[in-house]
Design an enzyme around this catalytic site. Structure first.
Site, short mmCIF file in Angstrom:
data_model
loop_
_atom_site.label_atom_id
_atom_site.label_comp_id
_atom_site.label_asym_id
_atom_site.label_seq_id
_atom_site.Cartn_x
_atom_site.Cartn_y
_atom_site.Cartn_z
N ASP A 10 0.87 -1.18 0.00
CA ASP A 10 0.00 0.00 0.00
C ASP A 10 0.91 1.23 0.00
O ASP A 10 2.12 1.12 0.24
CB ASP A 10 -0.90 0.01 1.25
CG ASP A 10 -1.81 1.24 1.30
OD1 ASP A 10 -2.35 1.63 0.25
OD2 ASP A 10 -1.98 1.82 2.39
N SER A 11 0.31 2.39 -0.23
CA SER A 11 1.06 3.64 -0.16
C SER A 11 1.48 3.96 1.27
O SER A 11 2.15 4.96 1.50
CB SER A 11 0.20 4.78 -0.68
OG SER A 11 -0.93 4.93 0.16
N CYS A 73 -4.54 -1.37 -1.96
CA CYS A 73 -4.66 0.07 -2.19
C CYS A 73 -5.61 0.25 -3.36
O CYS A 73 -5.34 -0.25 -4.46
CB CYS A 73 -3.27 0.61 -2.51
SG CYS A 73 -3.23 2.33 -3.02
N GLU A 151 -1.60 8.86 8.17
CA GLU A 151 -0.18 8.48 8.12
C GLU A 151 0.61 9.12 9.27
O GLU A 151 1.63 8.58 9.68
CB GLU A 151 0.45 8.93 6.79
CG GLU A 151 0.07 8.06 5.60
CD GLU A 151 0.73 6.68 5.64
OE1 GLU A 151 1.91 6.58 6.01
OE2 GLU A 151 0.04 5.70 5.29
N CYS A 183 -10.90 3.62 0.13
CA CYS A 183 -9.46 3.79 0.36
C CYS A 183 -9.13 2.94 1.59
O CYS A 183 -9.87 3.00 2.60
CB CYS A 183 -9.14 5.26 0.62
SG CYS A 183 -7.45 5.55 1.19
N HIS A 185 -7.01 3.20 3.82
CA HIS A 185 -6.73 3.96 5.04
C HIS A 185 -8.02 4.25 5.82
O HIS A 185 -7.99 4.42 7.04
CB HIS A 185 -6.07 5.31 4.71
CG HIS A 185 -4.62 5.23 4.36
ND1 HIS A 185 -4.17 4.68 3.17
CD2 HIS A 185 -3.51 5.63 5.03
CE1 HIS A 185 -2.83 4.78 3.14
NE2 HIS A 185 -2.42 5.35 4.25
N1 DGL Z 1 -4.68 3.43 0.78
C1 DGL Z 1 -4.76 3.83 -0.55
C2 DGL Z 1 -6.06 3.54 -1.23
O1 DGL Z 1 -6.69 2.56 -0.88
C3 DGL Z 1 -4.06 5.04 -1.05
C4 DGL Z 1 -4.19 6.32 -0.35
C5 DGL Z 1 -3.23 7.32 -0.92
O2 DGL Z 1 -2.02 7.07 -0.82
O3 DGL Z 1 -3.68 8.33 -1.46
O4 DGL Z 1 -6.47 4.24 -2.12
#
Ligand code: DGL
Length: 262
Positions: A10-11, A73, A151, A183, A185
């Site tokens: 993931d990011s 992600c 984050e 997302c 997150h």
């Molecule tokens: N967690 C990620 C997602 O599901 C990316 C969030 C990001 O880095 O912008 O989209």
């Protein structure tokens, strides 16, 4: 290959919400998780940049011997999974906003989707939402600023709550009864969201579905582990080890090691 780990990237820390679902369903599978927090948020980057970062993450996971890769992600899935599937000879599992179940269950025929700019502007998101949203009004909202707050460990801060309130308000005015978290997150925001949303609005995300799909892909490819012991888990981040640890700390039943390296 069966006892090789599952690769997950993931990011940043968001994909740990998916890792938890996979670990709950497949406790004997080992995993390697990459949190590319240095490059977060992916959601504000161009498709080309997201593809390049996804290639780099995939190569790192393959170098570490992973048998399959879970793209934990939505932004990387919607922008890069087609490229990855065409160019690497291993199975990939991706994640997309759960529009279909929300659309099927919505009584008000109005569904909100909170996701990154990268996801909402992708052609994969557009085709999925057109396929499943027959007669349903979809209210899209870019969650600008939420990923950096998560984050930095500010999940429950007043700033996070205030920002979420501004994103939710137009959806509530439009009459949504389902809020899709697009997302990985965002599941960490569920307690704050539950405070902000009226009781009749249900929150839906794709974590469990991704875990089930991971199991199905392992079964289909004859890649399930044959170990009878709990899997070992290695987490890699290119920023703060403590933040990543704080997102996985409740899973002390499994063996976790966090490295700052890549
Ligand atoms: N967690 C990620 C997602 O599901 C990316 C969030 C990001 O880095 O912008 O989209």
């Amino acid at each position: 290959m069966n006892n090789h780990p599952i690769g997950i990237f993931d990011s940043g820390v968001g994909g740990t919400s998916i890792w938890k679902e996979i670990n709950a369903l497949l406790p004997n599978e080992g995993t390697i998780y990459l949190a590319d927090s240095k490059n977060a948020p992916y959601g504000a980057k161009s498709k080309e940049e997201i593809v390049q970062l996804s290639i780099r993450n995939t190569e790192l996971l393959l170098d570490k011997g992973c048998k399959i890769v879970v793209v934990a992600c939505n932004t990387a899935t919607t922008n890069a999974i087609d490229y990855l599937r065409k160019n690497y000879n291993i199975p990939f599992i991706g994640i997309e906003p759960a529009i279909k179940p929300a659309a099927l269950q919505s009584q008000s025929k109005t569904v909100g989707v909170l996701a990154t700019k990268g996801t909402l502007s992708s052609s994969l998101f557009h085709s999925t939402s057109e396929n499943h949203a027959n007669g349903i009004k979809i209210i899209e909202q870019v969650g600008t600023g939420l990923v950096p707050l998560i984050e930095s460990g500010n999940v429950n801060s007043s700033k996070t709550k205030a920002l979420l309130a501004t994103y939710i308000e137009p959806m509530l005015s439009a009459g949504i009864d389902y809020l899709v978290l697009g997302c990985t997150h965002y599941p960490y925001l569920i307690p704050v969201l539950e405070d902000l949303l009226p009781k009749h609005v249900k929150i839906i995300d794709s974590g469990e579905a991704v875990a089930r799909q991971t199991m199905a892909v392992l079964v289909k490819n004859d890649l399930l582990t044959n170990s009878n012991e709990k899997g070992k888990h290695k987490f890699f981040t290119n920023t703060d080890v403590g933040i990543l640890e704080s997102f996985i700390k409740n899973n002390s039943s499994s063996i976790n090691t966090v490295y700052q390296d890549f």
